[in-house]
Enzyme design. Structure first.
Site, PDB file in Angstrom:
ATOM      1  N   SER A 103       0.802  -1.214   0.000  1.00 43.52           N
ATOM      2  CA  SER A 103       0.000   0.000   0.000  1.00 43.52           C
ATOM      3  C   SER A 103       0.836   1.265   0.000  1.00 43.52           C
ATOM      4  CB  SER A 103      -0.894  -0.040   1.243  1.00 43.52           C
ATOM      5  OG  SER A 103      -1.456   1.219   1.481  1.00 43.52           O
ATOM      6  N   GLY A 104       0.200   2.353  -0.435  1.00 39.22           N
ATOM      7  CA  GLY A 104       0.806   3.679  -0.367  1.00 39.22           C
ATOM      8  C   GLY A 104       0.527   4.370   0.955  1.00 39.22           C
ATOM      9  N   ASP A 105      -0.248   3.735   1.825  1.00 42.18           N
ATOM     10  CA  ASP A 105      -0.506   4.320   3.150  1.00 42.18           C
ATOM     11  C   ASP A 105      -0.479   3.178   4.167  1.00 42.18           C
ATOM     12  OD1 ASP A 105      -1.339   6.074   5.240  1.00 42.18           O
ATOM     13  OD2 ASP A 105      -2.352   7.337   3.783  1.00 42.18           O
ATOM     14  N   ASP A 106      -1.029   3.409   5.374  1.00 42.84           N
ATOM     15  CA  ASP A 106      -0.941   2.380   6.409  1.00 42.84           C
ATOM     16  C   ASP A 106      -1.619   1.082   5.959  1.00 42.84           C
ATOM     17  OD1 ASP A 106       0.266   4.315   8.087  1.00 42.84           O
ATOM     18  OD2 ASP A 106      -1.709   5.066   8.659  1.00 42.84           O
TER      19      ASP A 106
END
Ligand code: NAG
Ligand code: NAG
Ligand code: NAG
Ligand code: NAG
Ligand code: NAG
Ligand code: NAG
Ligand code: NAG
Ligand code: NAG
Length: 478
Positions: A257-260
Site C-alpha cells: 500500500s501507499g498508506d498504512d
C-alpha cells in the site's frame, strides 16, 4: 446439502473434485461437462436462496455498466432476508460498476475469474454525508462519494469469493486528489456502516481510489484472506481501517500500500469525541505488509472515540516505514490504551517503533486545545528487525506524557547507514527488558533475574471463537 451430494444430484459423469484440507479451511470444486461450477466456501452463515448477476441483466464485457444490475439483484434478494437469506454469485467476466448497496442476510460471492471494475464515471458514486464521527470529509470539507460496495444498518452480510478481484481503477482519483481538484472525499472500495456480523474474505482488492476496507460503527467483523495491492506511491490507499468497531478479527491478509496497511481509527477531534464510539477488542494476526512510506499498523490518527484492547501477533513487515505507530495530537482527546503486540518480524524499516504526539491534521478550527489524548498501557514483545535505520522515535505530548510503555525481548539489527541517535524519546514513561540496541533513559531496563516479559492477554476475544460454516453455490442458474 453437502457439495458431494450436489455434484451427484446434478447427474454429471465427469466430476473434478478438489479437496484441500488446511487446518479448518477446505475448498471443494466440481465442474460439470456443461462448464458450470459447483463450489464451496466458508462463511458466518449460508443462504437458502441463490442467484447470478446475469439474471438481473448483468453483462461481464468490461464496458457495460452493471450498477443497476447489482442494485436490482440486491433489492430483489433482500426480500429473502427473513426466509433463509440469499447469495448473489458474480460469475467469470469483467463487471464494470459504480456504487451499489448490499443488504442483510446476504452474501456477495465473486468467482476467481470475475473482476468487479469500478467505473471511471464519478456520477455513479452518489454523494453522501460525511461520517458523523468525522464531521467533515477526509479529502475535502463536506460530502463524500459513496463507496463502491456499501452497506448500512445491516445484520449478517458476507462479501467473499475464491480470490475474485475488485479493481478500484484508482489512478485518476489519485491524480485529482494530488492536484487538489476534488471537492468531495474519494470513494472507498468497501464500506460497511452500523452493521452487526460482517465477513469480508478471500478477495483480491486492487487500486482503490482511497481506503480499501472500511468497517465503521460495526460489531462482530471477520476479515480474512484478503490480498490488497496498490502502488506504494498511491495516495491514502490504506488497506483495512476498522473504525469505531467492537469485536474485530483480521487474519491472514497481505497488503501492499501507499498508506498504512492497517489503520485503527475512531473519529476525528470534536466530532469523534461527541460521537464517542471506540474501536475495541480487535485482534490482528498472521498479517504481512509492505508500505515504504507508512505504518504496518497505525493507531490513529483519528482516535477521538478511543482505541482499546488491540492485540496483534505474528506480523511480518517488509520495506515499511514503521511497525506499529501511534498517531495523535492535541484536540483528539480520548485514549489509546491496552495495546498488545507480539511476534513481529521486520526487514528494511525506517523505524521499528514510532509514536507521534503532534500529528496535527484537524477537520476545522473548532477543535478543543484542552482535549488531550491519554496514551497508556502499550506493550511490545518478541520482535526481530533487520536493516533498520532508527530503532525508535517516541514523541509524547508535553504536559501529557504517554505512559505505561513496555518493550521486551527485541533484537534490532541496524542498516549500513543508521541514525546516530537510535532511540529518541520525549514525554514518555515506561520500562524495557532485553532490548538491543539499548533503549533511551525514559525506558529503563528492568533487571530482576532474566528480566521481564511485557503482558499479552491470555484470554481469547469472543470474535476469535466464531466458527465459519461450509456453504455451497453454483455458477449456473437453477
Ligand atoms: C444506499 O444506501 C444509502 C444509505 O442508506 C442510501 O442513501 C442510498 O440511497 C442507497 N442507494 C441505493 C442505490 O439504493
Ligand atoms: C442506521 O443506524 C444509525 C444508528 O442506529 C441511525 O442513526 C441511522 O439513522 C440509521 N440509518 C439508516 C439509513 O437507517
Ligand atoms: C480462502 O483462502 C484460504 C487461503 O488461501 C483457502 O484455504 C480457502 O480455501 C479459500 N476459500 C475459498 C472459498 O476460496
Ligand atoms: C490471489 O490473487 C492475488 C493476485 O493475483 C495473488 O497475488 C494471490 O497470491 C492470490 N491468493 C491466493 C490465496 O491464491
Ligand atoms: C470544485 O469547486 C470549485 C469551486 O466551487 C469549482 O470551480 C470546481 O469546478 C469544482 N470542481 C469539481 C471537480 O467539481
Ligand atoms: C536495507 O535498507 C536500505 C534502505 O535503508 C535498502 O536500500 C537496502 O536495499 C536494504 N538492504 C537489504 C539487504 O534489504
Ligand atoms: C524472544 O523473541 C523471539 C522472536 O520473536 C522468540 O523466538 C523467542 O522465543 C522470544 N524469547 C522469549 C524468552 O520469549
Ligand atoms: C529527537 O526528537 C525531538 C522531538 O521530536 C526532536 O526535536 C529532535 O530533533 C530529535 N533529535 C534528533 C537527534 O533527531
Amino acid at each position: 446439502m453437502g457439495l458431494s451430494q450436489l455434484c451427484k444430484k446434478s447427474h454429471v459423469f465427469e466430476i473434478v473434485l478438489v479437496l484441500f484440507i488446511l487446518g479448518l479451511s477446505r475448498k471443494v470444486e466440481c465442474v460439470t461437462p456443461g462448464g458450470s461450477e459447483l463450489f464451496e466456501y466458508s462463511a458466518i452463515s449460508c443462504r437458502k436462496h441463490s442467484a447470478l448477476l446475469t439474471e438481473f441483466g448483468g453483462k461481464g464485457d468490461g464496458k457495460t455498466s452493471n450498477t443497476r444490475a447489482f442494485q436490482s439483484a440486491v433489492n430483489h434478494l433482500s426480500k429473502f432476508a427473513s426466509d433463509g437469506g440469499a447469495q448473489l454469485i458474480v460469475p467469470p467476466g469483467k463487471w464494470l460498476t459504480g456504487s451499489f448497496n448490499v443488504t442483510s442476510h446476504f452474501t456477495l460471492y465473486i468467482h476467481k475469474d470475475a473482476v468487479l471494475l469500478a467505473t471511471l464515471d464519478e456520477s455513479e458514486f452518489p454523494l453522501i454525508a460525511p461520517l458523523p464521527s468525522y464531521g467533515s470529509g477526509r479529502d475535502a470539507p463536506g460530502g463524500r462519494f459513496s463507496s463502491l460496495i456499501m452497506g448500512t444498518n445491516l445484520t449478517d452480510v458476507v462479501i467473499t469469493g475464491d480470490n475474485g478481484t475488485i479493481d478500484g481503477q484508482g489512478a485518476p482519483w489519485w491524480v485529482k486528489y494530488r492536484a487538489k481538484q476534488l471537492n468531495h472525499t474519494r470513494p472507498y472500495l468497501i464500506e460497511i456502516m452500523h452493521s452487526n456480523e460482517v465477513q469480508i474474505s478471500n478477495l483480491t482488492l486492487l487500486n482503490s481510489p482511497s481506503w480499501n476496507v472500511h468497517p465503521v460503527y460495526c460489531r462482530n467483523v471477520i476479515i480474512q484472506w484478503l490480498t490488497i495491492l496498490a502502488p506504494i506511491d498511491s495516495a491514502n490507499t490504506d488497506g483495512i481501517d476498522p473504525d469505531s468497531c467492537t469485536n474485530v478479527r483480521i487474519e491472514d491478509c497481505f497488503v501492499v500500500s501507499g498508506d498504512d496497511c492497517i489503520a485503527v481509527k475512531s473519529g476525528w477531534d470534536q466530532y469523534g469525541i461527541s460521537f464517542g464510539m471506540p474501536t475495541q477488542h480487535l485482534i490482528i494476526r498472521r498479517f504481512t505488509c509492505i508500505s515504504p512510506d507508512s505504518a504496518v499498523i497505525a493507531l490513529g490518527s483519528e482516535m477521538s472515540g478511543g482505541i482499546q484492547d488491540v492485540r496483534a501477533e505474528d506480523i511480518t513487515a517488509i520495506n515499511s516505514q514503521s511497525g506499529v505507530r501511534i498517531k495523535t495530537g492535541i484536540g483528539r482527546g480520548a485514549y489509546v490504551k491496552d495495546i498488545y503486540v507480539r511476534r513481529m518480524n521486520m526487514h528494511t524499516m525506517k523505524y521499528v517503533f514510532w509514536m507521534t504526539g503532534n500529528y496535527g491534521s484537524h477537520p476545522d478550527d473548532g477543535f478543543d486545545p484542552n482535549a488531550l489524548p491519554d496514551i497508556h498501557g502499550i506493550h511490545y514483545r518478541d520482535i526481530v528487525a533487520e536493516n533498520v535505520t532508527m530503532a525508535a522515535r517516541l514523541d509524547g505530548i508535553q504536559g501529557d506524557p504517554f505512559t505505561g510503555i513496555c518493550i521486551s525481548n527485541v533484537t534490532i539489527k541496524l542498516s549500513e547507514t543508521p541514525k546516530e541517535l537510535q532511540w529518541n524519546c520525549t514525554d514518555i514513561q515506561g520500562v524495557s527488558s532485553r532490548v538491543s540496541p539499548q533503549p533511551c533513559n525514559l525506558l529503563p531496563e528492568k533487571k530482576s533475574g532474566n528480566g521481564m516479559d511485557c503482558a499479552f492477554p491470555a484470554d481469547k476475544l469472543a470474535i476469535e471463537s466464531v466458527q465459519l460454516k461450509i456453504c455451497s453455490g453454483s455458477t449456473s442458474s437453477t
